[in-house]
Design a protein around this motif. Structure first.
Motif, PDB file in Angstrom:
ATOM      1  N   SER A   1       0.846  -1.183   0.000  1.00  0.00           N
ATOM      2  CA  SER A   1       0.000   0.000   0.000  1.00  0.00           C
ATOM      3  C   SER A   1       0.881   1.232   0.000  1.00  0.00           C
ATOM      4  O   SER A   1       1.982   1.227   0.564  1.00  0.00           O
ATOM      5  CB  SER A   1      -0.895  -0.019   1.236  1.00  0.00           C
ATOM      6  OG  SER A   1      -1.585   1.196   1.391  1.00  0.00           O
TER       7      SER A   1
ATOM      8  N   LEU B   1       0.052   4.173   1.329  1.00  0.00           N
ATOM      9  CA  LEU B   1      -0.160   5.058   2.466  1.00  0.00           C
ATOM     10  C   LEU B   1      -0.399   4.245   3.726  1.00  0.00           C
ATOM     11  O   LEU B   1      -0.788   3.083   3.651  1.00  0.00           O
ATOM     12  CB  LEU B   1      -1.372   5.972   2.228  1.00  0.00           C
ATOM     13  CG  LEU B   1      -1.251   7.001   1.118  1.00  0.00           C
ATOM     14  CD1 LEU B   1      -2.600   7.681   0.905  1.00  0.00           C
ATOM     15  CD2 LEU B   1      -0.191   8.028   1.469  1.00  0.00           C
ATOM     16  N   THR B   2      -0.194   4.866   4.853  1.00  0.00           N
ATOM     17  CA  THR B   2      -0.538   4.233   6.114  1.00  0.00           C
ATOM     18  C   THR B   2      -1.544   5.121   6.829  1.00  0.00           C
ATOM     19  O   THR B   2      -1.934   6.159   6.365  1.00  0.00           O
ATOM     20  CB  THR B   2       0.706   4.062   7.015  1.00  0.00           C
ATOM     21  OG1 THR B   2       1.272   5.342   7.252  1.00  0.00           O
ATOM     22  CG2 THR B   2       1.730   3.185   6.342  1.00  0.00           C
TER      23      THR B   2
ATOM     24  N   SER C   1      -7.165   6.061   7.441  1.00  0.00           N
ATOM     25  CA  SER C   1      -7.821   6.251   6.157  1.00  0.00           C
ATOM     26  C   SER C   1      -6.740   6.356   5.111  1.00  0.00           C
ATOM     27  O   SER C   1      -6.092   7.385   4.980  1.00  0.00           O
ATOM     28  CB  SER C   1      -8.651   7.532   6.178  1.00  0.00           C
ATOM     29  OG  SER C   1      -9.746   7.386   7.053  1.00  0.00           O
ATOM     30  N   GLY C   2      -6.534   5.283   4.413  1.00  0.00           N
ATOM     31  CA  GLY C   2      -5.429   5.269   3.467  1.00  0.00           C
ATOM     32  C   GLY C   2      -5.825   4.724   2.134  1.00  0.00           C
ATOM     33  O   GLY C   2      -6.991   4.728   1.772  1.00  0.00           O
ATOM     34  N   SER C   3      -4.873   4.270   1.405  1.00  0.00           N
ATOM     35  CA  SER C   3      -5.128   3.688   0.103  1.00  0.00           C
ATOM     36  C   SER C   3      -5.313   2.182   0.299  1.00  0.00           C
ATOM     37  O   SER C   3      -4.868   1.607   1.286  1.00  0.00           O
ATOM     38  CB  SER C   3      -3.967   3.971  -0.844  1.00  0.00           C
ATOM     39  OG  SER C   3      -2.811   3.318  -0.422  1.00  0.00           O
ATOM     40  N   PRO C   4      -5.960   1.526  -0.643  1.00  0.00           N
ATOM     41  CA  PRO C   4      -6.225   0.096  -0.470  1.00  0.00           C
ATOM     42  C   PRO C   4      -4.949  -0.732  -0.576  1.00  0.00           C
ATOM     43  O   PRO C   4      -3.953  -0.307  -1.164  1.00  0.00           O
ATOM     44  CB  PRO C   4      -7.188  -0.219  -1.608  1.00  0.00           C
ATOM     45  CG  PRO C   4      -6.912   0.811  -2.639  1.00  0.00           C
ATOM     46  CD  PRO C   4      -6.541   2.057  -1.883  1.00  0.00           C
ATOM     47  N   LEU C   5      -5.001  -1.930  -0.018  1.00  0.00           N
ATOM     48  CA  LEU C   5      -3.928  -2.884  -0.179  1.00  0.00           C
ATOM     49  C   LEU C   5      -4.082  -3.572  -1.529  1.00  0.00           C
ATOM     50  O   LEU C   5      -5.189  -3.946  -1.928  1.00  0.00           O
ATOM     51  CB  LEU C   5      -3.981  -3.940   0.927  1.00  0.00           C
ATOM     52  CG  LEU C   5      -3.322  -3.589   2.262  1.00  0.00           C
ATOM     53  CD1 LEU C   5      -3.943  -2.361   2.892  1.00  0.00           C
ATOM     54  CD2 LEU C   5      -3.363  -4.775   3.191  1.00  0.00           C
TER      55      LEU C   5
END
Lengths: 116, 111
Positions: A95, A97-98, A101-105
């Motif tokens: 991913s 971002l951490t 609320s981030g980006s999907p895996l």
């Protein structure tokens, strides 16, 4: 671009042997995750990396399991003295971002481990 | 490790019908939710996501609805096609950064 790559795709090993599973994440992704999926079941969290450090390794089932990540890229999951209950598909995801609320895996296709 | 559930429910629909797959999540503090599709022999594939400050998000033929009051998530697939047949997982993410997956639902599309 290339997705998450895992190798080998299949691994058959004898009980008691050590195995090493490899994950190449998507280039530039800082977060990397390992999950385990037994036949017909959901995904079980194992460990999470941010860069080369592992802030959360709470899902590793025992001290026979370890993982490392080098250069903020490739990760290896090592299982020592394999047992039959270790048989499963081991999935890696990355991913960009951490945080909550981030980006999907993004997942690889996994390594199917069979311990005989 | 953490996982949710050992039973895999099945939803059978006719081709062309709309499908609704439901998921109950566990942590009221979770603020990010994702739906994944998993075909046999492959890793989970991202479908759509939603943040907790929204209650609905639409994609191409898919809609995700989030009801935080009852901790419920649903995935709606319009005009279901045979290629939609797969196992669908919901997943929640909170401050711990790890994604916790639901049980999974097998969607079987009948031609």
């Amino acid at each position: 671009g290339a997705g998450v790559s895992q190798s080998p795709s299949n691994k058959v090993t004898e009980k008691g042997k050590d195995v090493e599973l490899r994950c190449d994440p998507i280039s530039g992704h800082t977060a990397l995750y390992w999950y385990r999926q037994s036949l017909g079941q959901g995904l079980e969290f194992l460990i999470y990396f941010q860069g080369n450090s592992a802030p959360d390794k709470s899902g590793l089932p025992s001290d026979r399991f370890s993982a490392e990540r080098t250069g903020g890229s490739v990760s290896t999951l090592t299982i020592q003295r394999t047992q039959q209950e270790d048989s499963a598909v081991y999935l890696c995801a990355s991913s960009s971002l951490t945080g909550g609320s981030g980006s999907p895996l993004h997942f690889g296709n996994g390594t199917r481990l069979t311990v005989t | 490790g953490e996982s949710v559930g050992l039973h895999l429910p099945t939803l059978s629909v006719q081709e062309g019908d709309n499908s609704i797959i439901n998921c109950a999540y566990s942590n009221s503090a979770s603020d990010y939710f994702i739906w994944y599709k998993q075909e046999s022999g492959k890793g989970p594939q991202f479908i759509i996501d939603i943040r907790s400050n929204m209650d609905k998000r639409q994609g191409q033929r898919v809609t995700v609805l989030l009801n935080k009051t009852v901790k419920h998530l649903s995935l709606q697939i319009a005009a279901t096609q045979p290629g939609d047949s797969a196992v669908y997982f919901c997943a929640e993410k909170g401050a711990t950064n790890k994604l916790i997956f639901g049980t999974g639902t097998l969607l079987a599309v009948q031609p």
